[in-house]
Design a protein around this motif. Sequence first.
Motif, PDB file in Angstrom:
ATOM      1  N   GLU A 351       0.804  -1.232   0.000  1.00 45.78           N
ATOM      2  CA  GLU A 351       0.000   0.000   0.000  1.00 45.78           C
ATOM      3  C   GLU A 351       0.837   1.282   0.000  1.00 45.78           C
ATOM      4  O   GLU A 351       0.321   2.366  -0.249  1.00 45.78           O
ATOM      5  CB  GLU A 351      -0.972   0.010   1.186  1.00 45.78           C
ATOM      6  N   ARG A 352       2.142   1.155   0.246  1.00 53.51           N
ATOM      7  CA  ARG A 352       3.000   2.353   0.216  1.00 53.51           C
ATOM      8  C   ARG A 352       3.304   2.801  -1.207  1.00 53.51           C
ATOM      9  O   ARG A 352       3.706   3.933  -1.444  1.00 53.51           O
ATOM     10  CB  ARG A 352       4.324   2.071   0.936  1.00 53.51           C
ATOM     11  N   PHE A 353       3.137   1.883  -2.157  1.00 53.83           N
ATOM     12  CA  PHE A 353       3.567   2.176  -3.526  1.00 53.83           C
ATOM     13  C   PHE A 353       2.390   2.178  -4.495  1.00 53.83           C
ATOM     14  O   PHE A 353       1.387   1.484  -4.277  1.00 53.83           O
ATOM     15  CB  PHE A 353       4.591   1.136  -4.006  1.00 53.83           C
ATOM     16  N   ALA A 354       2.564   2.917  -5.597  1.00 55.79           N
ATOM     17  CA  ALA A 354       1.531   2.964  -6.639  1.00 55.79           C
ATOM     18  C   ALA A 354       2.202   2.861  -8.004  1.00 55.79           C
ATOM     19  O   ALA A 354       2.706   3.860  -8.534  1.00 55.79           O
ATOM     20  CB  ALA A 354       0.753   4.270  -6.525  1.00 55.79           C
ATOM     21  N   PRO A 355       2.261   1.639  -8.582  1.00 58.48           N
ATOM     22  CA  PRO A 355       2.863   1.500  -9.916  1.00 58.48           C
ATOM     23  C   PRO A 355       2.108   2.362 -10.939  1.00 58.48           C
ATOM     24  O   PRO A 355       0.877   2.487 -10.860  1.00 58.48           O
ATOM     25  CB  PRO A 355       2.701   0.015 -10.234  1.00 58.48           C
ATOM     26  N   LEU A 356       2.860   2.949 -11.878  1.00 58.26           N
ATOM     27  CA  LEU A 356       2.217   3.832 -12.861  1.00 58.26           C
ATOM     28  C   LEU A 356       1.478   3.028 -13.935  1.00 58.26           C
ATOM     29  O   LEU A 356       0.338   3.319 -14.260  1.00 58.26           O
ATOM     30  CB  LEU A 356       3.246   4.746 -13.530  1.00 58.26           C
ATOM     31  N   VAL A 404       0.723  10.188 -13.794  1.00 59.39           N
ATOM     32  CA  VAL A 404       0.757   9.680 -12.416  1.00 59.39           C
ATOM     33  C   VAL A 404      -0.651   9.602 -11.834  1.00 59.39           C
ATOM     34  O   VAL A 404      -0.957   8.740 -10.993  1.00 59.39           O
ATOM     35  CB  VAL A 404       1.657  10.586 -11.521  1.00 59.39           C
ATOM     36  N   GLU A 405      -1.520  10.484 -12.318  1.00 56.75           N
ATOM     37  CA  GLU A 405      -2.856  10.611 -11.742  1.00 56.75           C
ATOM     38  C   GLU A 405      -3.590   9.276 -11.637  1.00 56.75           C
ATOM     39  O   GLU A 405      -4.188   8.958 -10.610  1.00 56.75           O
ATOM     40  CB  GLU A 405      -3.693  11.602 -12.563  1.00 56.75           C
ATOM     41  N   GLY A 406      -3.493   8.487 -12.705  1.00 54.38           N
ATOM     42  CA  GLY A 406      -4.215   7.217 -12.750  1.00 54.38           C
ATOM     43  C   GLY A 406      -3.792   6.237 -11.659  1.00 54.38           C
ATOM     44  O   GLY A 406      -4.560   5.336 -11.297  1.00 54.38           O
ATOM     45  N   SER A 407      -2.602   6.404 -11.126  1.00 59.47           N
ATOM     46  CA  SER A 407      -2.111   5.475 -10.098  1.00 59.47           C
ATOM     47  C   SER A 407      -2.745   5.758  -8.741  1.00 59.47           C
ATOM     48  O   SER A 407      -2.693   4.915  -7.841  1.00 59.47           O
ATOM     49  CB  SER A 407      -0.585   5.585  -9.973  1.00 59.47           C
ATOM     50  N   GLY A 408      -3.312   6.949  -8.587  1.00 61.68           N
ATOM     51  CA  GLY A 408      -3.935   7.331  -7.311  1.00 61.68           C
ATOM     52  C   GLY A 408      -2.916   7.557  -6.199  1.00 61.68           C
ATOM     53  O   GLY A 408      -3.263   7.552  -5.016  1.00 61.68           O
ATOM     54  N   ALA A 409      -1.649   7.802  -6.572  1.00 64.05           N
ATOM     55  CA  ALA A 409      -0.594   7.942  -5.560  1.00 64.05           C
ATOM     56  C   ALA A 409      -0.721   9.235  -4.758  1.00 64.05           C
ATOM     57  O   ALA A 409      -0.326   9.296  -3.594  1.00 64.05           O
ATOM     58  CB  ALA A 409       0.779   7.899  -6.227  1.00 64.05           C
ATOM     59  N   VAL A 410      -1.283  10.261  -5.415  1.00 72.59           N
ATOM     60  CA  VAL A 410      -1.252  11.605  -4.824  1.00 72.59           C
ATOM     61  C   VAL A 410      -2.677  12.127  -4.651  1.00 72.59           C
ATOM     62  O   VAL A 410      -3.508  11.976  -5.534  1.00 72.59           O
ATOM     63  CB  VAL A 410      -0.464  12.537  -5.784  1.00 72.59           C
TER      64      VAL A 410
END
Length: 447
Positions: A351-356, A404-410
């Motif tokens: 859960e710490r990471f969000a692959p692009l 990056v948006e699609g990854s939901g990281a931010v």
Amino acid sequence: MAFESFEPSLLAQALEVLERGFEHLPAARAPLDLERARQALIETAERLRDNYPYHHPLYIGQMLKPPHPVARLAYALAMSINPNNHALDGGRASSAMEKEAVAGIARMFGWDSHLGHLCGGGTIANFEALWVARELRPNQAVVASSQAHYTHRRLSAVLGADFREVPTDARGRMSVAALESMLASGEIGTVVATLGTTAAGTVDPLPSIVGLRERFDFRLHVDAAYGGYFTLASNLAPETRAAFDAIPNADSIVVDPHKHGLQPYGCGCVLFRDPAVGRFYRHDSPYTYFTSGDVHMGEISLECSRAGAAAVALWTTMRMMPLERGGEFARGLEAGREGALALHHALSADERFAPLFDPELDIVTWAVRAPTASQASAEARRIFAAAARRDLHLAVASFPRALVEGSGAVRSWDADAVACLRACVMKPEHRDWIPAIVQRLVAATVD
Ligand SMILES: Cc1ncc(COP(=O)(O)O)c(C=O)c1O
């Protein structure tokens, strides 16, 4: 030993065979001061310790892949001759080997006839392709995607050609809709499709780009400097496979043996579908081509002197591991890709990471989840440094918000781009090292 030490007798045996070809000549050995050579070499070895461990599986950062041992041996063997593949006068055997190796690469892409040669690397290879394109399409623009290699813009400027950037879709591939509207302007002469972008290894949708030729007249150049050899891999996703299968429709192709072809640096390759473009290379060289009426490589390449040893190393590698599907060489690429998929899988579950994106080849990119874009960038840089302290060497790459948006990281966007972590899973050994790599990565997050 951290480094492979070769069976020394292999090189000695080959040198003996080579030497026999010249044994009729009177002895003329240049003296070597062994002690001074030893001292200089030891000093060199000490200097070279100031490097990241590119040869080791814990190095998974930039596009750096160790050359195959047989390529290194063949290069060293050729150094006894040091041929220059500019002219047959300077490198007769190695020029013939270059022609054979390049024809083998062309056949890998489904071309039975072609014009092509080796050169310093992907930049020079693309330069030649864009130069020929400009000769054929003067006063028309070159387009490439915003994820294409940065040199396309610069090379176009050098050539005095207008360069335009095609946006990508959210998966980092050239947007066909955007390309279509640019082509409708009638100002575009050349489209560069990238099969294996540098940052993320994404693959432009070549079948759709080829399809646009039914309505628009443009030259198609495929920059497969990184990805080209993956055409041999049997474990690509169907869309990616279709892009590789469309390569034969290109007018020119670039692939770098010094990236995925197991060669030392200084080995790029450019191929043209129409051998008649050789006319653009025509020049007078009254002092070089005099021992043979056959084609000298310098008559069909832009550079003058070129390392014959690079051709020898490539030829030898292809002799040992032919470029065929299902063969040893292809299995090496497949293993790297399996490693990339395994890494992507592990990152997706954390859960710490969000692959692009799903990796299309063997490059994996991921953002570090954080409330803001600038915090995500800071975290990526912190983990990059902490991983390096644990001898795990990753890379950092900046991606625009749209990718990056699609990854939901931010959650909150206080910057237009995010620094992400990136891994080039290029070595076949990486497949077995992924658990150890993930373990170090996870440890680095809490350092
Ligand atoms: C897709 C692509 N094209 C061109 C280049 C430039 O190649 P070189 O560094 O060999 O000049 C690279 C390098 O990474 C690349 O990835």
